[in-house]
Design a protein around this motif. Structure first.
Motif, short mmCIF file in Angstrom:
data_model
loop_
_atom_site.label_atom_id
_atom_site.label_comp_id
_atom_site.label_asym_id
_atom_site.label_seq_id
_atom_site.Cartn_x
_atom_site.Cartn_y
_atom_site.Cartn_z
N ARG A 157 23.99 0.36 43.31
CA ARG A 157 23.57 -0.08 41.98
C ARG A 157 24.28 -1.37 41.57
N ARG A 158 25.56 -1.46 41.87
CA ARG A 158 26.29 -2.67 41.53
C ARG A 158 25.72 -3.88 42.26
N GLN A 159 25.44 -3.73 43.55
CA GLN A 159 24.89 -4.85 44.31
C GLN A 159 23.54 -5.29 43.76
N LEU A 160 22.69 -4.34 43.47
CA LEU A 160 21.37 -4.68 42.94
C LEU A 160 21.47 -5.31 41.56
N ASN A 161 22.36 -4.78 40.75
CA ASN A 161 22.56 -5.34 39.41
C ASN A 161 22.97 -6.80 39.50
N HIS A 162 23.95 -7.10 40.32
CA HIS A 162 24.43 -8.47 40.45
C HIS A 162 23.36 -9.37 41.04
N ALA A 163 22.62 -8.89 42.02
CA ALA A 163 21.60 -9.71 42.67
C ALA A 163 20.47 -10.05 41.70
N ILE A 164 19.99 -9.06 40.99
CA ILE A 164 18.90 -9.29 40.03
C ILE A 164 19.35 -10.22 38.92
N VAL A 204 12.35 -18.61 45.74
CA VAL A 204 13.27 -18.87 46.85
C VAL A 204 14.34 -19.87 46.42
N GLU A 205 13.95 -20.88 45.66
CA GLU A 205 14.92 -21.86 45.16
C GLU A 205 15.98 -21.19 44.28
N ALA A 206 15.53 -20.29 43.40
CA ALA A 206 16.47 -19.57 42.55
C ALA A 206 17.41 -18.72 43.39
N ALA A 207 16.86 -18.09 44.42
CA ALA A 207 17.69 -17.24 45.29
C ALA A 207 18.75 -18.07 46.02
N THR A 208 18.37 -19.26 46.45
CA THR A 208 19.32 -20.14 47.14
C THR A 208 20.51 -20.46 46.24
N LYS A 209 20.23 -20.74 44.99
CA LYS A 209 21.30 -21.03 44.03
C LYS A 209 22.11 -19.77 43.72
N ALA A 210 21.42 -18.64 43.64
CA ALA A 210 22.10 -17.39 43.29
C ALA A 210 23.11 -16.99 44.36
N GLU A 251 25.30 -18.56 45.82
CA GLU A 251 26.62 -19.15 45.61
C GLU A 251 27.49 -18.28 44.70
N TYR A 252 26.87 -17.40 43.94
CA TYR A 252 27.61 -16.61 42.95
C TYR A 252 27.76 -15.15 43.36
N LEU A 253 27.33 -14.81 44.57
CA LEU A 253 27.38 -13.42 45.02
C LEU A 253 28.37 -13.25 46.15
N GLU A 261 26.71 -8.51 48.67
CA GLU A 261 25.59 -8.54 47.74
C GLU A 261 24.42 -9.39 48.24
N LEU A 262 24.61 -10.13 49.32
CA LEU A 262 23.57 -11.04 49.80
C LEU A 262 22.36 -10.28 50.35
N ASP A 263 22.60 -9.18 51.05
CA ASP A 263 21.48 -8.37 51.53
C ASP A 263 20.68 -7.81 50.36
N ALA A 264 21.39 -7.41 49.33
CA ALA A 264 20.70 -6.91 48.13
C ALA A 264 19.84 -8.01 47.52
N LEU A 265 20.35 -9.25 47.51
CA LEU A 265 19.57 -10.37 46.98
C LEU A 265 18.30 -10.58 47.81
N ASP A 266 18.42 -10.52 49.12
CA ASP A 266 17.24 -10.68 49.97
C ASP A 266 16.20 -9.61 49.66
N PHE A 267 16.67 -8.41 49.44
CA PHE A 267 15.77 -7.31 49.11
C PHE A 267 15.10 -7.55 47.75
#
Length: 845
Positions: free
Chosen positions: A372-379, A408-414, A416-418, A422-428
């Motif tokens: 839940r923490r990983q998904l929260n931070h990624a979203i 995808v552009e937003a994800a690329t910037k995101a 840097e802050y994860l 948490e990166l796998d969660a961001l990809d998901f």
């Protein structure tokens, strides 16, 4: 008077309410006809909350506003307009309904709160009932344990029926049938709603809302039955010929904007529709949207930008950084604002996305290691880094590459802050937002259901993986808009005050100055792709009126003088300045006073802004910035200190002297800006909208300041006088420009908007004039030529010099100054001798 009302050639926005009714508006249709307007643009006309002054808080889709006079009065208004050859455009609010006080005014919501899933309206509201069978009603002044003594059980007559109710001061709530005889605490536990402390709404609210406004609950127009029910009255009036077109409010809040527009076109048989959509500078409306275009914020940015001098940016930046003590750029300000807004105002929206993502993971063994923490931070980080109000992706439809790139552009910037985990969660999360399966799912493509099938999770409803994936895709798109709007428009615009003339809806504080090539390119695109899109300079939502921004624009022409003026203002008020006042707010105040100070030759500027107006405006600005005070946690000491200082400035002689001197110095440029931007907007491609009263100089600020009564008697009198005498003041000059341009458009509609209209830019040997021709695509002869002065201050020493406009060898008449020109090379000094603008119309022998 018969006319073609299919597509407007111009619109005039009127704000309708109990103080200015349908019959009041009807009385001024002859004036609008004399002005040259082809369509009246009404604020929402359906029944709104009691006392509403704007109409966006609809409570009943089946009735026309009783406060405005009811349906018969609207029919009289439509008839009065049509008799003058004026069509009627109506504002539609498809995204939400009001949660009024008392709630029974909203019959649909009342019935849902009373009957729950058995209500005929159970599917109407966008509810999330996965964790609770109770709809949260955050209305209590304190925690419920402390408020129980103020809650009572009684009976009341509701919509003609005596019913048991729960009462809390002015609030009244229904009682679930069969629970009437229970003790109060047990009765409250058994309702389909939960009374709660108002502060927990941002964390636990379980209905979607308009931005962060708990009293505006979202409805589900993606469901065909709900679309039909909520639009039946408006479509009936359109079918009867009483309504000729629609403006759609907040289209980005809808589950499927593309489908909504298609549904509306089918329901109306195809009519003129524009959508309120804020486009970023490099963004275009999706080509497959079935509408005429947007409500015109993209044109506002370009037209206003023509009158800004980009070379002033370093000096304005230096002044801002010295006074505010901040070297933070606007992008960082927005990012920090997003973090504040999501944490304090939109937590419930974030939490809903996290819940959906967790449910998807719980249902697939391959995904369960996403915490839940990983998904929260990624979203959260993906939302923070989003550069637009939303991407137009939807379940069951291939994602356009341009929309995919945004996510995808937003994800690329995101990234840097994860953290690494948490990166796998961001990809998901990115895969979910795009409607893709993602590498960890390994299941190939999935077919996602349409939004209308998955967006209302009532108690006991089962979830399946494709439903949840589709819901996340839609929910994420719907959440991006509130995060952006609340952070940029309603927070950062009040924090970062380098030059508030560009802190405007649809604009960007980093964009100061639009060059002529870019402006002409925009106009050619508008003419080719969105030829009947709306254009605007002022709306009910703009932070400042067009003329306030025209006054602010001169700060970029006179940056050195403005810096000197600020120095004088600070010196004059050094003993008044409170310790609590920060430099950023102070600079905001000085710009506001400079733009609302006395302005010669105008009624709006006969006096400086009043203490009452300034107080209400600054209170809103301070709370929106959320730096020292806010709507939910006001700091009375800070607010009082700022307001006492600001109102004292209004009566400080040295302040008045400094602002009077700056006004006198810049008046020629202000005059050129006011008239120039108006003429350009009225003659460029598209359908120009005039906000009520702005046909003369208007110095209004953000709502509700811009909903003050309009003196139509004076405007009508000035307009009549123009038929016999030249304009006597700046008000009359603006009214002259407005009326003559609108009358010309009405006489030659197809030359200004639509597929046959042509737009040709004209190059000159000076950068101080904007010139373009309007006419027909199959003719080289222009119908009219627009000439507008820009950056008037650059002409102070040498004037126009040898600058000239080469006219076709035809006869032209300037319908503003009344002079004729035989064609050929004509000095601009002659054309712009009496006014800083000209509208040259081809004279047919």
């Amino acid at each position: 008077m018969e006319t073609n009302r299919t597509v407007p050639n111009s619109t005039y926005r009127m704000q309708l309410h109990g103080g200015f009714t349908f019959d009041d508006a009807a009385a001024w249709m002859p004036y609008l006809h004399s002005l040259g307007v082809t369509h009246l643009f009404c604020s929402p006309i359906l029944q709104a909350s009691p006392g509403s002054t704007h109409g966006y808080d609809v409570v009943d889709h089946s009735r026309i506003s009783e406060e405005c006079g009811g349906e018969e009065a609207f029919r009289r208004l439509s008839q009065a307009a049509h008799e003058q050859g004026i069509g009627v455009v109506v504002d539609v609010v498809p995204n939400h309904m009001a949660v009024p006080t008392p709630i029974w005014h909203n019959h649909a919501l009342w019935d849902v709160l009373r009957r729950g899933p058995e209500s005929a309206y159970a599917e109407w509201f966008d509810l999330d009932m996965t964790d609770s069978q109770a709809i949260l009603m955050p209305v209590l002044g304190n925690r419920i344990g402390r408020e129980l003594e103020h809650i009572s059980f009684t009976t009341d007559v509701i919509n003609g029926e005596e019913q048991p109710v729960v009462a809390y001061y002015d609030q009244v709530f229904p009682v679930r049938p069969g629970t009437e005889d229970l003790p109060l605490d047990e009765l409250l536990e058994r309702q389909w709603y939960r009374l709660a402390y108002w502060r927990i709404g941002s964390e636990e609210l379980n209905y979607r809302r308009f931005f962060d406004v708990d009293t505006l609950a979202a409805i589900r127009v993606e469901d065909p039955a709900i679309f039909e029910a909520t639009h039946r009255k408006l479509i009936q009036l359109h079918t009867e010929g009483l309504i000729d077109g629609f403006r759609i409010d907040h289209i980005d809040g809808l589950a499927n904007p593309r489908q909504y527009l298609a549904d509306l076109q089918r329901a109306t048989g195809g009519c003129w529709v524009v959508a309120e959509k804020i486009l970023e500078y490099d963004e275009v409306l999706p080509a497959d949207f079935e509408c005429a275009g947007t409500t015109g914020y993209d044109s506002l940015l370009r037209v206003a930008g023509l009158f800004h001098v980009p070379g002033s940016v370093p000096r304005l930046t230096d002044l801002w950084e010295r006074m505010s003590g901040s070297g933070e750029g606007f992008a960082s300000t927005v990012l920090n604002a997003k973090r504040t807004v999501v944490k304090e105002s939109l937590f419930t929206e974030l939490n809903r996305l996290v819940n959906i993502a967790m449910a998807i993971c719980d249902g697939d063994i391959r995904l369960r290691d996403h915490t839940r923490r990983q998904l929260n931070h990624a979203i959260r980080e993906l939302l923070y880094q989003f550069s637009r109000y939303r991407a137009y992706v939807e379940p069951g439809r291939a994602t356009p590459e341009s929309e995919r790139e945004i996510i995808v552009e937003a994800a690329t910037k995101a990234r840097e802050y994860l953290t690494i985990d948490e990166l796998d969660a961001l990809d998901f999360v990115v895969a979910l937002a795009l409607g893709e399966t993602g590498e960890t799912d390994m299941g190939g493509a999935v077919t996602l259901p349409a939004p209308s099938k998955i967006l209302n999770q009532l108690p006991g409803r089962a979830h399946n993986p494709s439903d949840l994936r589709a819901e996340f895709m839609v929910r994420f798109a719907q959440t991006c808009g509130p995060v952006m709007a609340k952070s940029k428009e309603d927070t950062a615009f009040y924090r970062w005050n380098r030059f508030i003339g560009v802190n405007e809806v649809g604009s960007d504080p980093n964009i100061i100055g639009i060059n002529q090539d870019d402006f002409h390119g925009f106009c050619r695109t508008l003419a080719a792709d969105w030829s009947t899109s709306m254009t605007t300079l002022s709306t009910h939502d703009t932070k400042r009126s067009e003329d306030v921004r025209a006054r602010l624009a001169v700060l970029t022409e006179y940056p050195r003088e403005w810096e000197h003026c600020v120095g004088e203002l600070r010196a004059a008020t050094s003993e008044l300045r409170p310790a609590l006042l920060d430099g950023g707010t102070e600079l905001f105040l000085w710009q506001t006073l400079a733009a609302t100070w006395t302005l010669p030759s105008t009624a709006a500027g006969a006096e400086a802004i009043s203490a009452d107006r300034l107080t209400r405006y600054l209170t809103k600005a301070m709370r929106e910035s959320k730096l020292h005070t806010s709507w939910t946690s006001p700091d009375e000491d800070y607010e009082s200190a700022v307001i006492e200082f600001a109102t004292a400035c209004l009566t400080t002689p040295e302040v008045g002297a400094a602002l009077d001197a700056f006004t006198e110095l810049t008046f020629p440029s202000v005059r050129a800006n006011i008239l120039g931007q108006k003429l350009i907007q009225l003659t460029m491609p598209g359908v120009p909208d005039l906000y009520q009263g702005c046909e003369v100089v208007d110095l209004s600020l953000v709502d509700p300041d811009n909903r003050r009564p309009i003196d139509y008697y004076r405007r009508s009198g000035v307009l009549t006088a123009l038929d016999m005498n030249p304009p006597a003041d700046l008000d009359a000059e603006k009214l002259l420009v407005t009326s003559r341009a609108l009358l010309l458009r009405r006489d030659h509609p197809e030359a200004f908007r639509g597929p046959d209209a042509d737009y040709r830019s004209v190059s000159l040997n000076t950068g101080h004039a904007v010139v373009f021709e309007r006419g027909y695509r199959d003719s080289e002869t222009p119908v009219a030529i627009t000439v507008a002065t820009r950056v008037q201050s650059g002409l102070n020493e040498e004037g126009w010099g040898d600058a000239e406009l080469v006219l076709p060898n035809l006869r032209f008449r300037d319908v503003l100054a009344g002079r004729e020109y035989p064609g050929g090379a004509t000095p601009l000094a002659d054309i712009l001798d009496s006014l800083p603008v000209a509208l040259l119309v081809h004279q047919v022998d």
